[in-house]
Design a protein around this motif. Structure first.
Motif, mmCIF file in Angstrom:
data_model
loop_
_atom_site.group_PDB
_atom_site.id
_atom_site.type_symbol
_atom_site.label_atom_id
_atom_site.label_comp_id
_atom_site.label_asym_id
_atom_site.label_seq_id
_atom_site.Cartn_x
_atom_site.Cartn_y
_atom_site.Cartn_z
ATOM 1 N N CYS A 57 0.900 -1.200 -0.110
ATOM 2 C CA CYS A 57 -0.116 0.175 0.111
ATOM 3 C C CYS A 57 1.002 1.285 -0.082
ATOM 4 N N LEU A 58 2.027 1.430 0.892
ATOM 5 C CA LEU A 58 2.933 2.450 0.977
ATOM 6 C C LEU A 58 3.444 2.790 -0.417
ATOM 7 N N ARG A 59 3.904 1.582 -1.065
ATOM 8 C CA ARG A 59 4.628 1.760 -2.424
ATOM 9 C C ARG A 59 3.692 2.263 -3.500
ATOM 10 N N HIS A 60 2.548 1.829 -3.365
ATOM 11 C CA HIS A 60 1.405 2.349 -4.429
ATOM 12 C C HIS A 60 1.499 3.735 -4.193
ATOM 13 N N VAL A 75 -4.164 13.325 2.746
ATOM 14 C CA VAL A 75 -5.443 13.324 3.762
ATOM 15 C C VAL A 75 -5.731 12.150 3.903
ATOM 16 N N GLY A 76 -5.895 11.390 5.276
ATOM 17 C CA GLY A 76 -5.910 10.050 5.372
ATOM 18 C C GLY A 76 -7.384 9.925 6.450
ATOM 19 N N HIS A 77 -8.209 9.041 5.897
ATOM 20 C CA HIS A 77 -9.359 8.836 6.815
ATOM 21 C C HIS A 77 -9.254 7.653 7.579
ATOM 22 N N SER A 78 -9.604 7.722 8.904
ATOM 23 C CA SER A 78 -9.544 6.520 9.671
ATOM 24 C C SER A 78 -8.052 5.766 9.638
ATOM 25 N N GLY A 79 -8.122 4.599 9.195
ATOM 26 C CA GLY A 79 -6.941 3.701 9.025
ATOM 27 C C GLY A 79 -5.922 4.138 8.077
ATOM 28 N N LEU A 83 -1.200 4.945 7.171
ATOM 29 C CA LEU A 83 -0.428 5.127 5.898
ATOM 30 C C LEU A 83 0.238 6.546 5.506
ATOM 31 N N ILE A 84 -0.491 7.604 5.973
ATOM 32 C CA ILE A 84 -0.021 8.904 5.503
ATOM 33 C C ILE A 84 1.246 9.040 6.576
#
Length: 255
Positions: A57-60, A75-79, A83-84
């Protein structure tokens, strides 16, 4: 046309880019180039969610940011908050701002489950959606039943809208969700952050949101009288809350 940094919208567990569909037009109308992305395994790319890793996911996300060839606001929602944070820690030069929308903003090395456990003695409801999840036989993926999604994620939406959103949720792989991240002061910590509290959140309840803020201090905070998904239930209000931060030329200066 203002030359704002592009905005990358990262969805949370069991969701996809569709979760931002009501919100994106407000950013675009304000002049932002906006990318609502689909993470691997969420149903859009056809990959098996049981095989997806957090690293994938990070590489994506990195591939998307690299193609833009300039710093971005994440901008990251919830989970998506996990990742951000991890992205900013690894590639701080590629990130100008971080926004957590009822997001998992954790200090380095501490898991969301540990935060929940610390809050639960005083707030038994901190466990949120967890008891209602349905698991695969090998417990590598989980899914959210529609009625549980409506009750915990979408209770402040119109009934038809909530049912439509709940129907779009997909199985979530644990490899892309149950992680801890690095978060050092020298890398992630130097990037301006905004935390959007959802005051009536039943999934990441307010005491959990505030425990995360206390453990990872330094973010600006705005509060919204919504449930877990203000980008879906109150997109105009969410845009009003975060656009000044995204548009600031000197985001550190608005602390």
């Amino acid at each position: 046309m203002p030359d704002f940094d592009p905005v990358i919208l990262v969805h949370g567990a069991w969701q996809g880019s569709w979760a931002w569909a009501r919100f994106v037009p407000y950013l675009q109308a304000a002049g932002f180039v906006t990318h609502a992305i689909d993470l691997p395994g969420n149903g859009a790319d056809g990959s098996d969610p049981a095989e997806v890793t957090f690293e994938a996911c990070l590489r994506h996300v990195y591939g998307i940011v690299r193609a833009l060839d300039r710093p971005v606001s994440l901008v990251g929602h919830s989970g998506g908050g996990l990742l951000i944070t991890a992205f900013a820690e690894r590639w701080p030069g590629s990130v100008s701002r971080l926004v957590y929308v009822a997001g998992m903003m954790l200090p380095g090395g501490e898991s969301f489950e540990e935060i929940v456990k610390s809050v639960s003695p005083r707030h038994s409801e901190a466990i949120g959606i967890w008891p209602h999840l349905e698991w695969s036989a090998d417990r590598r993926t989980s899914r959210v039943p529609a009625q549980a999604a409506i009750r915990f994620f979408l209770q402040d939406c119109a009934a038809e809208d909530a049912a439509a959103a709940a129907a779009q949720l997909t199985p979530q792989g644990e490899g892309g969700r149950a992680v801890t991240t690095l978060a050092s002061a020298e890398r992630y910590g130097r990037i301006p952050r905004l935390y959007v509290e959802a005051l009536h959140d039943r999934s990441v309840i307010l005491p959990v949101q505030r425990a995360m803020q206390a453990r990872a201090p330094g973010a600006l905070v705005v509060s919204m009288p919504t449930g877990h998904a203000p980008q879906f239930s109150a997109p105009a209000a969410l845009a009003k809350a975060i656009i000044p931060f995204l548009a600031s030329r000197e985001p550190h200066g608005i602390r």
